[in-house]
Design a protein around this motif. Structure first.
Motif, mmCIF file in Angstrom:
data_model
loop_
_atom_site.group_PDB
_atom_site.id
_atom_site.type_symbol
_atom_site.label_atom_id
_atom_site.label_comp_id
_atom_site.label_asym_id
_atom_site.label_seq_id
_atom_site.Cartn_x
_atom_site.Cartn_y
_atom_site.Cartn_z
ATOM 1 N N ASN A 125 2.314 1.757 -3.536
ATOM 2 C CA ASN A 125 1.224 2.059 -4.472
ATOM 3 C C ASN A 125 0.649 3.447 -4.223
ATOM 4 O O ASN A 125 0.337 4.168 -5.173
ATOM 5 N N ASN A 126 0.504 3.835 -2.962
ATOM 6 C CA ASN A 126 -0.026 5.162 -2.648
ATOM 7 C C ASN A 126 0.941 6.257 -3.102
ATOM 8 O O ASN A 126 0.508 7.287 -3.631
ATOM 9 N N ARG A 127 2.253 6.048 -2.918
ATOM 10 C CA ARG A 127 3.237 7.028 -3.403
ATOM 11 C C ARG A 127 3.133 7.160 -4.922
ATOM 12 O O ARG A 127 3.132 8.271 -5.462
ATOM 13 N N LEU A 146 -6.260 7.421 0.897
ATOM 14 C CA LEU A 146 -5.914 6.151 0.260
ATOM 15 C C LEU A 146 -5.782 5.080 1.334
ATOM 16 O O LEU A 146 -5.456 5.377 2.479
ATOM 17 N N PRO A 147 -6.004 3.834 1.011
ATOM 18 C CA PRO A 147 -5.967 2.772 2.018
ATOM 19 C C PRO A 147 -4.563 2.577 2.593
ATOM 20 O O PRO A 147 -3.565 2.661 1.881
ATOM 21 N N ALA A 148 -4.504 2.303 3.887
ATOM 22 C CA ALA A 148 -3.228 2.041 4.542
ATOM 23 C C ALA A 148 -2.809 0.591 4.352
ATOM 24 O O ALA A 148 -1.636 0.249 4.494
ATOM 25 N N LYS A 149 -3.769 -0.263 4.033
ATOM 26 C CA LYS A 149 -3.488 -1.687 3.875
ATOM 27 C C LYS A 149 -4.423 -2.250 2.807
ATOM 28 O O LYS A 149 -5.564 -1.812 2.681
ATOM 29 N N THR A 150 -3.933 -3.193 2.022
ATOM 30 C CA THR A 150 -4.789 -3.850 1.039
ATOM 31 C C THR A 150 -4.604 -5.357 1.135
ATOM 32 O O THR A 150 -3.556 -5.840 1.565
ATOM 33 N N ALA A 174 0.822 -1.215 0.000
ATOM 34 C CA ALA A 174 0.000 0.000 0.000
ATOM 35 C C ALA A 174 0.852 1.261 0.000
ATOM 36 O O ALA A 174 0.522 2.229 -0.701
ATOM 37 N N ASP A 175 1.959 1.279 0.743
ATOM 38 C CA ASP A 175 2.790 2.484 0.787
ATOM 39 C C ASP A 175 3.353 2.823 -0.592
ATOM 40 O O ASP A 175 3.250 3.959 -1.046
ATOM 41 N N TYR A 215 0.569 6.468 -6.827
ATOM 42 C CA TYR A 215 -0.706 7.069 -7.217
ATOM 43 C C TYR A 215 -0.701 8.567 -6.958
ATOM 44 O O TYR A 215 -1.174 9.349 -7.781
ATOM 45 N N ARG A 216 -0.140 8.994 -5.831
ATOM 46 C CA ARG A 216 -0.063 10.428 -5.550
ATOM 47 C C ARG A 216 0.823 11.128 -6.594
ATOM 48 O O ARG A 216 0.514 12.241 -7.037
#
Length: 172
Positions: A7-9, A26-30, A4-5, A11-12
């Motif tokens: 992927n979130n970076r 954004l989700p913290a865990k998937t 998630a970390d 995506y941002r």
């Protein structure tokens, strides 16, 4: 898929490049099962498009030889790619898991050409993935992108190519 970390970076960064709002939560865990996700995505693509099927049938009735080239693998979670519809549509169904080659390897395309007894310059190659189309184009094939929801445009492009080459069946 489950990082998630990272992927979130990513995506941002994507949102920032496009000057979109980066403040969304954004989700913290998937918990994503990649095999299940892939299977569901591929199942959606197994529904044949009527316009494409009609074109293939008309081409075969007019004497054209048609092959399907697919990148697959043994123990595919989506099941066997071949079924009676595909067997009836194509002269050859060329599977990467059987041939030992994959798109965009030029040898995979040339293998299909050999099966059909045609030169690359005599072919029209349809695919949805750009790198596969570029590889076909480099071999001299006419390359047509088939976008989801825009299959009719791809069929029209094939008809234009065949007419321009003087090889179009009368009903196209």
């Amino acid at each position: 898929l489950n990082d998630a970390d990272a992927n979130n970076r990513a995506y941002r960064a994507y949102l920032k490049r496009r000057d979109l709002d980066v403040r969304m939560v954004l989700p913290a865990k998937t918990q994503i099962n990649g095999a299940v996700l892939f299977g569901r995505m591929m199942q959606m693509t197994r529904q044949p498009n009527k316009a494409v099927v009609d074109l293939i049938r008309e081409l075969r009735r007019s004497g054209y030889r048609v092959a399907a080239l697919t990148n697959n693998f043994k123990d595919d979670p989506t099941g066997d790619m071949r079924d009676s519809l595909f067997d009836d549509l194509f002269d050859h169904f060329v599977e990467s898991s059987d041939v030992g080659l994959r798109k965009p390897d030029p040898r995979f395309y040339l293998h299909a050409c050999n099966l059909l007894d045609v030169r690359p310059a005599e072919t029209v190659f349809l695919d949805d993935i750009g790198k596969n189309l570029r590889a076909a184009d480099r071999l001299g094939m006419a390359a047509v992108q088939v976008e989801i929801g825009k299959e009719t445009e791809a069929v029209d492009a094939v008809k234009r190519i065949l007419r321009a080459r003087g090889f179009a069946p009368a009903r196209l």
